[in-house]
Design an enzyme around this catalytic site. Structure first.
Site, PDB file in Angstrom:
ATOM      1  CG  ASP A 227      -9.989  -5.707 -32.799  1.00  0.00           C
ATOM      2  OD1 ASP A 227      -9.460  -6.775 -32.456  1.00  0.00           O
ATOM      3  OD2 ASP A 227      -9.367  -4.774 -33.333  1.00  0.00           O
ATOM      4  CG  LEU A 308       0.034  -6.904 -36.082  1.00  0.00           C
ATOM      5  CD1 LEU A 308       1.282  -6.084 -36.392  1.00  0.00           C
ATOM      6  CD2 LEU A 308       0.371  -8.383 -36.025  1.00  0.00           C
ATOM      7  NE  ARG A 309      -6.692  -1.696 -32.144  1.00  0.00           N
ATOM      8  CZ  ARG A 309      -7.438  -1.407 -33.204  1.00  0.00           C
ATOM      9  NH1 ARG A 309      -8.151  -2.360 -33.773  1.00  0.00           N
ATOM     10  NH2 ARG A 309      -7.469  -0.200 -33.695  1.00  0.00           N
ATOM     11  N   GLY A 310      -4.277  -8.095 -30.902  1.00  0.00           N
ATOM     12  CA  GLY A 310      -4.291  -9.262 -30.024  1.00  0.00           C
ATOM     13  C   GLY A 310      -2.897  -9.610 -29.538  1.00  0.00           C
ATOM     14  CB  VAL A 313      -3.890  -6.675 -25.943  1.00  0.00           C
ATOM     15  CG1 VAL A 313      -4.614  -6.940 -24.626  1.00  0.00           C
ATOM     16  CG2 VAL A 313      -4.315  -5.326 -26.513  1.00  0.00           C
TER      17      VAL A 313
END
Length: 375
Positions: A227, A308-310, A313
């Site tokens: 992830d 919230l990385r998705g 990015v």
């Protein structure tokens, strides 16, 4: 363990001008690398790498695919394509001569003392991290004996120091010790590497594009680690006979005369290099409408993506793509082209399933953005 060093285009020939030096003329001994613009296919991998060069904060690329599909060669070709950067001469950390965030503490001290800072230019470094590397080799070591006896912070830089402002490549990253992968990802995310031992602490900038590659047959990374890679590219062996023949012919032509082969792509290489430089300059000006940002988050929510990385990015990658194409406004098509790369590895899945091919991501994207599902 597979060996991707037998990948589609790799070459190690030297330029014919690499003869013995006379009259203090340095020999041209730099290895000839297969041109990035000559690589056939694997568009998904190439796009992910270029976007990470434009915006390193995207967080790197994980490349998973079949053996012998050109993973290592493509990454070396990218490093060779990139323009030279300005560094502080004789600095082991490739410190930037003006940006404090990319300077080592030693350079900062010299600037604070108003000492002169010699500047040099060098090619972007590509560091190849071996599977058997120890944490000391990766992070660097502190010479405690010298520190105690001479009262100085004696630091032996590691691979993270060498990779600063460059590319750190880990082949077969799925076989690397999880602890080392954690160290790499922490440094890539923070931009700094800290080494502590016996009460002595030393830190240095370690901002690099992290690229991992591997073969799914040899196991996957733990979801928590996977992830943290910004993007995930899947590559497959070329199936079309005509393209396979073209690749074989290119390989043969390159092996016979590498300098002559690369000369044919000089203009294309220079054009792509300039395009990347313009994209980096344009990136701060790129904007993405609030409605599009909401829809990106809606896709992430619908796919049940943790954290919230998705979202972050996907926003960054869409902006980088717009900048790469010379635009200051992100479009729906920009998002469509990169969202699969940004989200497919973040989906929850059954342990027996392979990483999502992107169908679920595309389906959610089409539904949220009100587009017809394409076959």
């Amino acid at each position: 363990m597979t060996n991707d060093k037998l990948s589609t285009f790799e070459g190690t020939a030297l330029s014919p001008t690499a003869t013995a030096s006379t009259n203090n003329i340095k020999p041209a001994t730099r290895r000839v690398v297969f041109p990035f613009t000559a690589i056939v296919g694997q568009e998904e991998m190439k796009l992910a790498l270029l976007l990470n060069v434009i915006d390193p904060y995207i967080g790197g690329v994980m490349i998973m695919g079949d053996r012998g599909t050109g993973k290592s060669t493509t990454i070396r070709a990218l490093a060779d394509l990139l323009p030279e950067i300005e560094v502080v001469a004789d600095d082991p950390f490739n410190s930037h001569p003006e940006d404090p965030d990319l300077m080592s503490d030693m350079v900062r001290e010299r600037i604070a003392q108003q000492a002169s800072i010699p500047v040099a230019k060098k090619k972007v470094t590509m560091v190849d991290l071996p599977l058997g590397a120890t944490e000391d080799r990766v992070c660097g070591t502190i010479d405690i004996e010298k520190a105690l006896s001479e009262g100085v912070k004696a630091f032996e830089p590691g691979l993270l120091a060498k990779a600063n402002r460059g590319i750190l490549y880990v082949d077969e990253v799925n076989l690397l010790d999880d602890h080392l992968v954690d160290v790499l990802l922490d440094s890539a995310a923070s931009g700094w590497n800290t080494v502590e031992r016996e009460g002595i602490s030393i830190r240095h900038p370690a901002r690099f594009v992290l690229v991992g590659s591997g073969n799914p047959e040899e196991g996957e990374l733990r979801p928590q680690l996977l992830d943290r890679f910004g993007m995930h590219a899947e590559i497959r062996t070329v199936k079309e006979p005509a393209l396979r023949v073209q690749i074989v012919e290119q390989r043969s032509e390159f092996d016979q005369d590498p300098p002559k082969f690369t000369e044919k792509y000089i203009l294309e290489q220079e054009a792509l290099q300039q395009k990347l430089l313009k994209a980096k300059d344009l990136l701060p000006s790129v904007e993405i409408d609030y409605d599009l940002r909401v829809k990106i988050s809606e896709v992430c929510s619908e796919l049940d993506v943790d954290g919230l990385r998705g979202d972050i990015v996907t926003n960054r990658a869409a902006k980088a793509l717009a900048a790469f194409e010379g635009r200051t406004q992100v479009t729906v098509d920009d998002i469509r082209r990169i969202i699969r790369l940004c989200l497919r590895h973040r989906l929850r899945k059954d342990p027996l399933e392979s990483i999502d091919s992107g169908y679920k991501v595309e389906k959610a994207f089409n539904r949220v953005f009100g587009l017809e599902v394409t076959e």
